[in-house]
Design an enzyme around this catalytic site. Structure first.
Site, PDB file in Angstrom:
ATOM      1  N   THR A   1       0.654  -1.241  -0.001  1.00 39.89           N
ATOM      2  CA  THR A   1       0.079   0.055  -0.074  1.00 39.89           C
ATOM      3  C   THR A   1       0.930   1.291   0.093  1.00 39.89           C
ATOM      4  OG1 THR A   1       0.014  -0.097   2.399  1.00 39.89           O
ATOM      5  CG2 THR A   1      -2.049  -0.930   1.290  1.00 39.89           C
ATOM      6  N   ASP A   2       0.259   2.399  -0.002  1.00 33.44           N
ATOM      7  CA  ASP A   2       0.860   3.752  -0.326  1.00 33.44           C
ATOM      8  C   ASP A   2       0.852   4.470   1.138  1.00 33.44           C
ATOM      9  OD1 ASP A   2       0.757   3.246  -3.139  1.00 33.44           O
ATOM     10  OD2 ASP A   2      -1.081   4.132  -3.065  1.00 33.44           O
TER      11      ASP A   2
ATOM     12  N   SER B   1       1.538   8.544   4.890  1.00 32.72           N
ATOM     13  CA  SER B   1       0.915   8.563   3.585  1.00 32.72           C
ATOM     14  C   SER B   1       1.896   8.750   2.741  1.00 32.72           C
ATOM     15  CB  SER B   1      -0.225   9.539   3.660  1.00 32.72           C
ATOM     16  OG  SER B   1      -0.629   9.609   2.554  1.00 32.72           O
ATOM     17  N   ARG B   2       2.231   7.647   1.710  1.00 31.37           N
ATOM     18  CA  ARG B   2       3.452   8.005   1.051  1.00 31.37           C
ATOM     19  C   ARG B   2       2.967   9.183  -0.006  1.00 31.37           C
ATOM     20  NH1 ARG B   2       4.331   2.146   1.574  1.00 31.37           N
ATOM     21  NH2 ARG B   2       4.767   2.202   3.571  1.00 31.37           N
ATOM     22  N   VAL B   3       1.866   9.289  -0.190  1.00 27.66           N
ATOM     23  CA  VAL B   3       1.331  10.354  -1.216  1.00 27.66           C
ATOM     24  C   VAL B   3       1.417  11.681  -0.771  1.00 27.66           C
ATOM     25  CG1 VAL B   3      -0.459  11.216  -2.394  1.00 27.66           C
ATOM     26  CG2 VAL B   3      -0.174   8.964  -2.466  1.00 27.66           C
TER      27      VAL B   3
END
Ligand code: ATP
Ligand code: MG
Length: 747
Positions: A578-579, A604-606
């Protein structure tokens, strides 16, 4: 005696005169009041009398009185009653249509059954038999024109040298015809250096016509097969629904016409063993992974294991009637589910069948449950926010459309609550929601459904449910089915939110299937491909490029951990797919910090690419400040004296953690979240006692809504959060703080 009587009368009169003298005023006012009231009543009655005759009846009457009296209350009542009437009429109409459809489909079912019985009777009676028998030579010609060896036959020949060919007919065939078939198949096999083992059989169950079987492939020209096809096609047509009886009759006519003179080609296999919902078969030479097979009584299964000697499949539903040695046939398609708008507002099982008691779901479209994820070039970057309405998420771990964000935590830490709040927050935002419940109690799912209905979120939501009582195969299929339903909307350019609650139970279901299929087990007894299982599922969530319509599918998978251990097998797998993850902490939960998001472990990698400008600026320093607070709060637990600046950081940290608390079913719009976080992180709430912060929050919102609607408007419009706007907000906040009085006098 008479004198006494006279005296009594005189006494009475004197007494009466005295009373009258004393209470004259009050008696007069009493009578005046009564007279006034009576007069008023009379006036009112007169007014009503004069008013009623000129009022026409029904709607016009209501109009008239509204115009004349112009009473706002009356108007509002009228509007609401009209609305209610419209709603009732709408519901009534929908119910009528639904009943009509149900009746038609029932009628259709019966008609088809009767027709098939009738046709079977006719076809097996004399004039028809000889007609069908006359066609035998023609049938054989057509079959021979279409026979060919499949890749499965060729590989079988390589191993066994000889291929079985069986010609089955209802009645004995003339020798000449049999010889023709034998010669043809001999020639065909000789071309690939194979030999034929040729058999001729008779089977009255065919009801007429004949069958040629080469290896596992069947060329079927029998009457029994035509009737079977007719039945199946009618079943399929039923799903799309009929508006009219004429439609139905035409459809049936077409079905009958198109079934005539057709050879059906399919492959057959044989059941070897059945146990625990797993069936082992042989035959089915060219079967593919994920294909659906059908057993004798119409039960279906999906192929999940292909070995040289046998094929393993999972059976959907009941398998009591499947016997060892019985036939199984290929359907020729891989497992798929119905998709479309008709699924919104419904609760379905993993096969897309309605289980909410609201009748059949009518859609004409289906999508395979396994599908390739969008390629790299088909995707675009995640940049649009998907608001969850939860302060702690939107500010600290923002989720973007097309992102995959894991919700992870021990049992009972509010994982499902977060997902449900997120669904509720999508109301009016044109986002389709799909909630996939895997291995949960039926009551929990029913509760979720009623909550979604209560908050008006069911209109745009589908619940796919494979509860704890469903078989492992259905639990395994559920998230794939839900994803297929979501993909339909994503490829149509819509935004979709899909929630998998939860993937740990999904992994357990897959482990069960794999162990039953005798696959070697790896770490924690999970099969080696459990990573691939979840990665191919979650890769299908994406933000599509503008050329493909720009749709998106945001996934919120859930994982349950044991005692907060995020380093076990399944959690690490899904974390790496997941991101980002939202980690829910049991300790925080019990301390009353709800939602119990652990800010340190959640990412949250975004990142801020998925935040509005406003939120980005407001929350930039929040994470840092909270990290500082966490670090220092560890020390303060020892009861040591801390200096003033440390105390300040601790105080503001406590305030921030407190304002991040949020109740269930109360998602907040972006501007409210931003305003609150801004006011607390800028120190406006310093003077507010911690236990009055909740009051501070709602007073703040209503103050801005009431006194500064234009500022609220500007915050809401996504305007740049520049110095000018900041100054105006600071001014407003100062006034708010000055004017407010807090209930609590401090803690
Ligand atoms: P499970 O592991 O059983 O699936 P879960 O992690 O999904 O549990 P929930 O069922 O969402 O947890 O929540 C557990 C309990 O906590 C519920 O009773 C719910 O009402 C309560 N709860 C969750 N979030 C909040 C909140 N923000 N405020 C108050 N109570 C909450
Ligand atoms: Mg839950």
């Amino acid at each position: 005696m008479s004198m006494e009587f006279l005296y009594a009368i005189i006494n009475f009169l004197i007494l009466a005169a005295i009373v009258l003298l004393l209470f004259r005023k009050s008696i007069i006012s009493l009578f005046r009041d009564r007279r006034k009231r009576i007069n008023e009543e009379l006036d009112r009655a007169e007014a009503i009398e004069s008013y009623t005759p000129i009022l026409p009846t029904g709607e016009a009457r209501a109009d008239h009185s509204a115009d004349e009296l112009a009473e706002p209350k009356l108007l509002a009542m009228r509007a609401s009653s009209e609305e209610r009437m419209q709603q009732i009429a709408k519901k009534g109409e929908a119910a009528r249509l639904e009943m009509r459809r149900e009746m038609l489909s029932e009628l259709h079912n019966q008609t088809v059954k009767r027709m098939i019985e009738h046709a079977a009777g006719l076809l097996t009676a004399e004039p028809m038999i000889s007609r069908i028998r006359d066609l035998e030579a023609e049938m054989i010609d057509r079959i021979l024109a279409s026979v060919q060896l499949t890749p499965g036959d060729i590989s079988y020949l390589k191993a066994h040298d000889v291929l079985y060919v069986t010609l089955t007919s209802t009645y004995a065939l003339p020798d000449e015809l049999v010889k023709r078939v034998e010669a043809h198949t001999d020639r065909m096999l000789a071309e690939v250096n194979g030999k034929t083992s040729f058999w001729v059989r008779q089977n009255p169950e065919l009801l007429g016509g004949l069958i040629l079987r080469i290896g596992d492939t069947v060329y079927d020209c029998s009457v029994a097969e035509q009737l079977y096809q007719l039945e199946r096609r009618s079943e399929k047509d039923l799903i799309s629904g009929y508006e009219d009886a004429d439609d139905l009759i035409n459809e049936l006519k077409e079905n009958i016409e198109s079934t005539q003179n057709r050879i059906n080609i399919y492959q057959l296999g044989r059941v070897l063993t059945v146990s625990d919902g797993i069936c082992w078969m042989d035959g089915l030479a060219d079967i593919m992974y994920g294909e659906v097979v059908e057993f004798v009584r119409g039960e279906r299964g999906m192929v999940l294991d292909i070995q040289p000697e046998r094929i393993g499949c999972v059976i959907f539903g009941k398998y009591q009637h499947i016997e060892s040695g019985s036939r199984v046939r290929r359907i020729g398609r891989i497992a798929s589910v119905p998709v479309g708008n008709a699924l919104l507002g419904r609760v379905v099982d993993s096969l897309g069948h309605a289980i909410d008691g609201n009748g059949r779901i009518r859609t004409s479209e289906k999508r395979p449950i396994e599908c390739r994820a969008p390629a790299i070039l088909d995707r675009s970057a995640v940049c649009e926010p998907l608001h969850t309405g939860v302060k702690a998420i939107d500010a600290l771990v923002p989720i973007g459309k097309g992102q995959r964000e894991l919700i992870i935590g021990d049992r009972q830490t509010g994982k499902t609550a977060l997902a449900i709040d997120t669904i509720i927050n999508q109301k009016g935002k044109d986002v389709i929601c799909i909630y996939v419940a895997i291995g949960q109690k039926d009551t929990a799912v029913a509760d979720i459904r009623s909550k979604l209905e209560k908050y008006g979120a069911m209109e745009y939501t589908t619940i796919v449910c494979a509860s704890a009582s469903a078989s492992a195969s259905l639990q395994y299929m559920a998230p794939f089915a839900g994803t297929a339903m979501g993909e339909y909307f994503m490829y149509a350019g819509r935004d979709v939110l899909i929630i998998y609650d939860d993937l740990s139970k999904h992994a357990v279901a897959y482990r069960e299937l794999s162990l039953l299929l005798h696959r070697p087990s790896g770490r924690e007894a999970y099969p080696g491909d459990v990573f691939y299982l979840h990665s191919r599922l979650l890769e299908r969530s994406a933000k599509l490029s503008a050329e493909l319509g720009g749709g998106s599918m945001t996934a919120l998978p859930m994982i349950e951990t044991l005692a907060g251990d995020i380093s076990s097998y399944i959690p690490t797998n899904v974390i790496s797919i997941t991101d980002g993850q939202i980690f829910l902490d049991t300790e925080l939960f019990h301390e009353g910090q709800r939602p119990a998001i652990n800010v340190g472990l959640s990412v949250s990698r975004v990142g801020s690419a998925a935040q509005t400008k406003l939120m980005k600026q407001v929350s930039a320093s929040l994470r840092m400040k909270l990290a500082q607070y966490r670090e220092l709060s560890g020390f303060s637990q020892f009861g040591t004296d801390v200096d003033e600046s440390t105390q300040r950081i601790l105080d503001s940290g406590i305030r921030m953690m407190t304002v991040l608390k949020q109740g269930r079913y109360s998602p907040l719009p972006d501007w409210k979240q931003a305003l609150l976080i801004y006011s607390v992180s800028e120190g406006f709430a310093e003077a507010v006692p911690v236990d009055a912060l909740e009051e501070f929050e709602w007073k703040l919102y209503s103050f801005f809504e009431e006194h500064y609607p234009e500022l609220r408007e500007r915050l809401d419009s996504g305007e740049k959060f520049d110095d000018r706007l900041k100054r105006s907000i600071n001014e407003a906040l100062s006034i708010f703080i000055k004017e407010s009085v807090w209930q609590s006098s401090g803690n």
